[in-house]
Design a protein around this motif. Structure first.
Motif, PDB file in Angstrom:
ATOM      1  N   HIS A   1       0.861  -1.183   0.000  1.00 50.87           N
ATOM      2  CA  HIS A   1       0.000   0.000   0.000  1.00 50.87           C
ATOM      3  C   HIS A   1       0.896   1.232   0.000  1.00 50.87           C
ATOM      4  CE1 HIS A   1      -2.960  -2.940   1.215  1.00 50.87           C
ATOM      5  NE2 HIS A   1      -3.911  -2.045   1.069  1.00 50.87           N
ATOM      6  N   ILE A   2       0.541   2.189  -0.832  1.00 51.57           N
ATOM      7  CA  ILE A   2       1.290   3.450  -0.811  1.00 51.57           C
ATOM      8  C   ILE A   2       0.341   4.560  -0.388  1.00 51.57           C
ATOM      9  CG2 ILE A   2       2.522   5.153  -2.205  1.00 51.57           C
ATOM     10  CD1 ILE A   2       3.584   2.847  -3.871  1.00 51.57           C
ATOM     11  N   LEU A   3       0.711   5.215   0.697  1.00 50.26           N
ATOM     12  CA  LEU A   3      -0.083   6.340   1.188  1.00 50.26           C
ATOM     13  C   LEU A   3       0.516   7.621   0.632  1.00 50.26           C
ATOM     14  CD1 LEU A   3      -0.608   5.676   5.004  1.00 50.26           C
ATOM     15  CD2 LEU A   3      -2.328   5.592   3.226  1.00 50.26           C
ATOM     16  N   ILE A   4      -0.285   8.368  -0.097  1.00 45.09           N
ATOM     17  CA  ILE A   4       0.166   9.691  -0.533  1.00 45.09           C
ATOM     18  C   ILE A   4      -0.698  10.702   0.210  1.00 45.09           C
ATOM     19  CG2 ILE A   4       0.416  11.280  -2.470  1.00 45.09           C
ATOM     20  CD1 ILE A   4       0.674   8.857  -4.298  1.00 45.09           C
TER      21      ILE A   4
ATOM     22  N   LYS B   1      -1.022  -5.106  -7.793  1.00 40.90           N
ATOM     23  CA  LYS B   1      -0.216  -5.495  -6.627  1.00 40.90           C
ATOM     24  C   LYS B   1      -0.007  -4.348  -5.651  1.00 40.90           C
ATOM     25  CE  LYS B   1       1.998  -9.399  -8.640  1.00 40.90           C
ATOM     26  NZ  LYS B   1       3.063  -9.801  -9.531  1.00 40.90           N
ATOM     27  N   VAL B   2      -0.097  -3.137  -6.169  1.00 42.30           N
ATOM     28  CA  VAL B   2       0.147  -1.974  -5.309  1.00 42.30           C
ATOM     29  C   VAL B   2      -1.112  -1.116  -5.285  1.00 42.30           C
ATOM     30  CG1 VAL B   2       1.581   0.062  -4.942  1.00 42.30           C
ATOM     31  CG2 VAL B   2       2.569  -1.985  -5.969  1.00 42.30           C
ATOM     32  N   ARG B   3      -1.572  -0.798  -4.078  1.00 41.57           N
ATOM     33  CA  ARG B   3      -2.758   0.028  -3.962  1.00 41.57           C
ATOM     34  C   ARG B   3      -2.352   1.433  -3.523  1.00 41.57           C
ATOM     35  NH1 ARG B   3      -7.082   0.084   0.423  1.00 41.57           N
ATOM     36  NH2 ARG B   3      -8.553   1.540  -0.503  1.00 41.57           N
ATOM     37  N   ILE B   4      -2.926   2.430  -4.178  1.00 40.25           N
ATOM     38  CA  ILE B   4      -2.609   3.820  -3.816  1.00 40.25           C
ATOM     39  C   ILE B   4      -3.740   4.356  -2.939  1.00 40.25           C
ATOM     40  CG2 ILE B   4      -2.117   6.120  -4.704  1.00 40.25           C
ATOM     41  CD1 ILE B   4      -1.589   4.792  -7.438  1.00 40.25           C
ATOM     42  N   ILE B   5      -3.373   4.933  -1.808  1.00 37.62           N
ATOM     43  CA  ILE B   5      -4.380   5.554  -0.947  1.00 37.62           C
ATOM     44  C   ILE B   5      -4.068   7.032  -0.822  1.00 37.62           C
ATOM     45  CG2 ILE B   5      -5.407   5.603   1.365  1.00 37.62           C
ATOM     46  CD1 ILE B   5      -4.457   2.646   1.613  1.00 37.62           C
ATOM     47  N   MET B   6      -5.013   7.857  -1.225  1.00 39.69           N
ATOM     48  CA  MET B   6      -4.838   9.299  -1.045  1.00 39.69           C
ATOM     49  C   MET B   6      -5.408   9.625   0.332  1.00 39.69           C
ATOM     50  SD  MET B   6      -3.276  10.101  -3.762  1.00 39.69           S
ATOM     51  CE  MET B   6      -3.237  11.888  -3.896  1.00 39.69           C
ATOM     52  N   SER B   7      -4.529   9.858   1.291  1.00 40.20           N
ATOM     53  CA  SER B   7      -4.977   9.986   2.679  1.00 40.20           C
ATOM     54  C   SER B   7      -5.130  11.439   3.085  1.00 40.20           C
ATOM     55  CB  SER B   7      -3.957   9.321   3.596  1.00 40.20           C
ATOM     56  OG  SER B   7      -2.818  10.130   3.655  1.00 40.20           O
TER      57      SER B   7
END
Lengths: 157, 617
Positions: B5-8, B38-44
Motif C-alpha cells: 500500500h502506498i499512502l500519498i 499489486k500496489v494500492r494507492i491511498i490518497m490519505s
C-alpha cells in the motif's frame, strides 16, 4: 442578471435564514454583488434591504465591486508574516500597481490579503483562484504571476 | 491481493506541493510495469508533516519518502518497488544529526507525538466510510446509543475533556447544562470556523477524518436529546467542505445518519453552513447569529447557548477537535482517555507548529509536554541554526513565551498563568530575526480589523493600541507610550464584551512582560534590534566587498543606487525606502549590502522646524 438570480433562487425556499447562502451563490454566479441583485435578494428572502446591505458589508467574502479575472489572495497569517509575507506583498503591489483589495486596470488581477489559508507549513503562501502556491519568495511570486499572462479565463468568485 | 500500500498525503499542504501530480505519475508508472493489481494507492488525509510534502509512504515496510515530485516517481517504482533499493535522496534526513531515517515512526517529528484525535488522519482514505468503520469508527456511537443521555454526559464528565476551541470549558458540564434545559427541540453545532492565523488543525481533521467529527456530533445529540446538527465551516476551506459533504452522504447511505440510526430509534441530521469571512464568528453567539442569516455579532451571555442558542433553542457548540475526541471516549472509556495528560488537562492537544522551526506541521502531543520538547525535539529546532526567541501560542489572542519558560508544561492552566492561552492551538516559533514589537503590531492589525465594532473598548481600544504600536515601529514612539499601552491593554481586556476583545491585548501584554527591552530600544534609541522595522533601518553598500555588478541598481525600485560597472556602488539615503530589494539582489557570496539599525537622530539632534513639529530630516 434576472436570469442568473432566478437560477440561484430556484434552489431556495425564500426564508430569512437563507440570506447568507443566497448571497454566496449570487456572488458565485455574477462575480460580485451589484446593488440591484441585493434588492432582489431582499425581496426574495423577505428581509429589509438595509439588512441585506448590513450583512453584505459585514462579511469579508462579499464584494460590492466587480473583480478581476484572477483573484490573488496573499496569506498574511502569523506563520507567513514571520517568514516574510510583507516582502511578497510589497512586491505584488509594485509589480501589478494595485493596492489591497484593488483590481488592475486591465481587470486581470484582484489583489487581496487574507488572514490565514491554513497552509502554514508552506509559508509564505498565496492562492491564485483555487490554486495554492507555497514557499514563496518575491522572485518566485513574479514568475508565478507571469504564468497567468495571456489567458483571459474567468476566475473564481 | 495487494502486496503493498502506498499512502500519498492529500492534505491541502501536500496538494499544493504537487501530491496530485505524484498520484497521476504513480498510476501511470504502475501500469507501465504491470503492478496496478499489486500496489494500492491511498490518497490519505494530512500526515501533519506539511513542510516535507508531498509525502509518499510505502507499507507494509513503512518507508517514508518525502518531498517527492512527479518526476521522481518512475525512479521510486523501478529502484524501490521493483529492485528493492532505497532511493536515498528522497528519504528523510534529521536536521540536527543529519542522519537518514527510513521508518516514519522513528522520525523525531512523529515519535514524540501521541495521535488520538488525529488517529485516522493520514492513515485512512477520508472519502471511504468503510476504512473509518474498520478502524473502530461508529463503535462509540453504538455504545452511546445503548446508554441513557445522562450516562453519556457522565462519561464525558469523568473523562475530564475540556473544549479544544480556546477557552477550555469542561465539555461534560456544557452538555449537562443543555440536557437540563427545557425544550423539545435542541441543536448540536460544530464550530469549524477556524479563524486564528497560524492554526489549521480543524481543517486537517475535517479533511483527513470527517467521520470522526460526524460521530462526535451524533454522540452529542444522543447526550442532550438533539436530532439536528450544524457544521459552521469557513468557506476558505473548500476541500474540507467537499470531504464533509461526501462523508455525510456516505453516512446517510449506511444508515448512520437519518432516521432510526443503527436500529436504536435515534434520529439525527447534519447540515453544513459555510462562513462568509468574519473572524468574530468563531465566538459562539456570533456564530449562531451567522447561521441564522444575520451579521455575526456576539451578544451578552447569560443566557448561554446551552439554555438559549440557535433560534432560541438549547444548543451545544463544540469545536472540531473536541468532537473528534468524543467517539474515542465512548469507545475506550473515560478512564483510558483520562490516563493521558495532567491533573487539570486530560488527553492530548493538536498544535499547528509553524514559523521558524525545521519541522513545521501538525502535531498532537499529550498535555503536560514542555514547549522545549515540542520546539526542539518534534520541531527539530530553529531553521538555519538561528537562535530561539519566543513561542507564540494561542493565535492572535495568545501570548509570547520566552526562552526562560521553555520548560513550561503545556496545559490550559500553566499557559494562562504565563499570560498566553491554549487557544485553538497555533504555535508559531519565532527566532532572533523577529521583532516582538512588530509582532504585537501585526496581531493588533488583525484584531482591530476583525473587531465587530459593537462594544467600545474593543472597537476603539484595539485601534488605539495599534496606532501606538505603529508609531513605535516607525520611529515616532514617545517615552510615555509604553505605560500608556499597558494601561490601554488592561482596560480593553477588562471592558470588552466577548472573547475577542478580552484576549486581543494578550500579545501586547506578554511582549511587554517578556520583551520590554525591545520596546525600549524602539522608543528611546529609535533602534530595531531584530532589523525588521523598516523606518528604523539603514542600508549601506560595503565598498570593499562590492564587485560592481550593478544587480542592486537594477533591483532598486526607486533608483536610489548609483555606480559604474566594476566600481563600488552607493545608496542615496534620501531616496532609499528600505525595501531590501538590493539586499536580496546582492549575490550571497558577495554580501556587500549591509543593513543596520543604529538609531535615528535623537530628540536633541532633531531640529524643530517652524511649525513646531519634530521631523526626522
Amino acid at each position: 442578471m434576472e436570469e442568473q438570480l432566478n437560477t440561484v433562487f430556484a434552489s431556495y425556499k425564500g426564508e430569512k435564514n437563507e440570506l447568507i447562502p443566497v448571497l454566496q451563490d449570487v456572488q458565485e454566479e455574477i462575480g460580485y454583488l451589484p446593488e440591484e441583485a441585493m434588492r432582489e435578494v431582499a425581496r426574495f428572502v423577505r428581509v429589509p434591504e438595509s439588512k441585506v446591505f448590513g450583512v453584505a458589508t459585514f462579511y469579508a467574502r462579499f464584494h460590492l465591486q466587480p473583480r478581476g479575472n484572477h483573484i490573488i489572495r496573499l496569506c498574511c497569517g502569523t506563520a507567513c508574516h514571520v517568514r516574510g509575507a510583507s516582502k511578497i506583498a510589497d512586491r505584488i503591489k509594485t509589480e501589478l500597481d494595485v493596492e489591497v483589495n484593488g483590481t488592475t486596470e486591465d481587470m486581470k488581477f484582484t489583489y487581496e490579503e487574507v488572514a490565514c489559508i491554513g497552509a502554514c507549513g508552506l509559508a509564505p503562501v498565496m492562492t491564485i483562484d483555487k490554486t495554492t502556491f507555497g514557499k514563496l519568495d518575491p522572485d518566485k511570486m513574479k514568475k508565478i504571476l507571469a504564468t497567468f499572462g495571456e489567458d483571459a479565463e474567468g476566475g473564481e468568485a | 491481493m495487494y502486496e503493498r500500500h502506498i499512502l500519498i498525503c492529500a492534505g491541502t499542504g501536500c496538494i499544493s506541493s504537487g501530491a496530485d501530480k505524484v498520484q497521476e505519475a504513480l498510476i501511470k508508472s504502475l501500469q507501465e510495469h504491470n503492478l496496478q493489481d499489486k500496489v494500492r494507492i491511498i490518497m490519505s488525509g494530512c500526515h501533519g508533516f506539511c513542510e516535507k510534502g508531498p509525502l509518499f509512504i510505502v507499507f507494509p515496510e513503512d518507508v517514508f519518502y518525502c518531498g517527492v515530485q512527479a518526476e521522481d516517481v518512475p525512479e521510486l517504482v523501478e529502484e524501490y518497488l521493483i529492485k528493492g533499493n532505497m532511493v536515498e535522496r528522497l528519504l528523510y534526513k534529521d536536521p540536527v544529526s543529519e542522519e537518514i531515517v527510513i521508518n516514519h515512526d522513528k522520525i523525531m517529528f512523529y515519535s514524540k507525538q501521541q495521535r488520538l484525535a488525529l488517529r485516522n488522519c493520514g492513515v485512512i482514505d477520508p472519502e471511504n466510510i468503510d476504512e473509518y468503520i474498520i478502524r473502530g469508527g461508529y463503535l462509540g456511537l453504538k455504545n452511546a446509543l445503548k446508554m441513557e443521555p445522562s450516562e453519556v454526559v457522565e462519561e464525558i464528565k469523568s473523562s475530564g475533556l475540556r473544549g479544544r476551541g480556546g477557552a477550555g470549558f469542561p465539555t461534560g458540564m456544557k452538555w449537562q447544562f443543555c440536557l437540563s434545559s427545557e425544550g423539545a427541540k435542541k441543536y448540536v453545532v460544530c464550530n469549524a470556523d477556524e479563524g486564528d492565523p497560524g492554526a489549521f488543525m480543524d481543517r486537517s481533521l475535517l479533511e483527513g477524518d470527517p467521520h470522526a467529527v460526524l460521530e462526535g456530533m451524533m454522540i452529542t445529540g444522543q447526550a442532550i436529546n438533539a436530532d439536528e446538527g450544524y457544521i459552521y465551516v469557513r468557506s476558505e476551506y473548500p476541500l474540507a467542505i467537499q470531504r464533509l459533504r461526501t462523508a455525510i452522504r456516505q453516512a446517510e447511505e449506511y444508515g448512520m445518519l437519518g432516521e432510526n440510526i443503527l436500529g436504536f430509534g435515534f434520529n439525527f441530521k447534519v447540515k453544513i453552513k459555510e462562513g462568509a469571512g468574519a473572524f468574530v464568528c468563531g465566538e459562539e453567539t456570533a456564530l449562531l447569529a451567522s447561521i441564522e442569516g444575520r451579521r455575526g455579532v456576539p451578544r451578552h451571555r447569560p443566557p448561554f447557548p446551552a439554555v438559549e442558542g440557535l433560534w432560541n433553542k438549547p444548543t451545544v457548540i463544540n469545536n472540531v477537535e473536541t468532537l473528534a475526541n468524543v467517539p474515542l471516549i465512548l469507545r475506550r472509556g473515560a478512564e483510558q482517555f483520562a490516563s493521558v495528560g495532567t491533573e487539570g488537562s486530560k488527553g492530548t492537544k493538536v498544535f499547528a507548529l509553524t514559523g521558524k522551526v525545521n519541522n513545521t506541521g501538525l502535531v498532537e502531543v499529550p498535555m503536560g509536554i514542555t514547549i522545549r520538547e515540542v520546539v526542539f525535539d518534534i520541531g527539530g529546532g530553529i531553521r538555519f541554526g538561528k537562535k530561539f526567541k519566543a513561542a507564540q501560542i494561542g493565535g492572535p489572542s495568545g501570548g509570547c513565551i520566552p526562552e526562560e519558560h521553555l520548560d513550561l508544561p503545556i496545559d490550559f492552566d500553566s499557559l494562562t498563568a504565563a499570560g498566553a492561552m491554549m487557544g485553538s492551538g497555533g504555535l508559531v516559533v519565532v527566532d532572533e530575526d523577529t521583532c516582538m514589537v512588530d509582532l504585537a503590531r501585526y496581531f493588533l492589525s488583525f484584531t482591530k480589523k476583525e473587531s465587530c465594532g459593537q462594544c467600545i473598548p474593543c472597537r476603539i481600544g484595539t485601534n488605539q493600541m495599534y496606532d501606538i504600536l505603529e508609531d513605535i515601529t516607525e520611529g515616532r514612539g514617545k517615552p510615555e507610550d509604553v505605560a500608556l499601552l499597558e494601561e490601554l491593554a488592561t482596560a480593553v481586556k477588562k471592558g470588552s464584551m466577548c472573547g475577542l476583545g478580552q484576549t486581543a491585548p494578550n500579545p501586547v501584554l506578554t511582549t511587554l512582560r517578556y520583551f520590554r527591552d525591545e520596546y525600549e530600544a524602539h522608543v528611546n534609541e529609535k533602534r530595531c534590534p531584530a532589523l525588521v522595522c523598516k523606518p528604523l533601518l539603514q542600508y549601506y553598500i560595503d565598498a570593499e566587498k562590492c564587485i560592481g555588478c550593478q544587480r542592486c541598481i537594477k533591483a532598486c525600485p526607486v533608483d536610489a543606487i548609483t555606480g559604474e560597472k566594476k566600481q563600488p556602488h552607493e545608496i542615496d539615503q534620501e531616496l532609499c525606502t528600505q525595501c531590501s530589494a538590493c539586499f536580496d539582489a546582492c549575490p550571497k557570496k558577495v554580501s556587500a549590502v549591509v543593513v543596520v539599525s543604529e538609531g535615528l537622530k535623537t530628540e536633541e539632534e532633531v531640529e524643530v522646524c517652524e511649525e513646531g513639529c519634530k521631523c526626522q530630516s
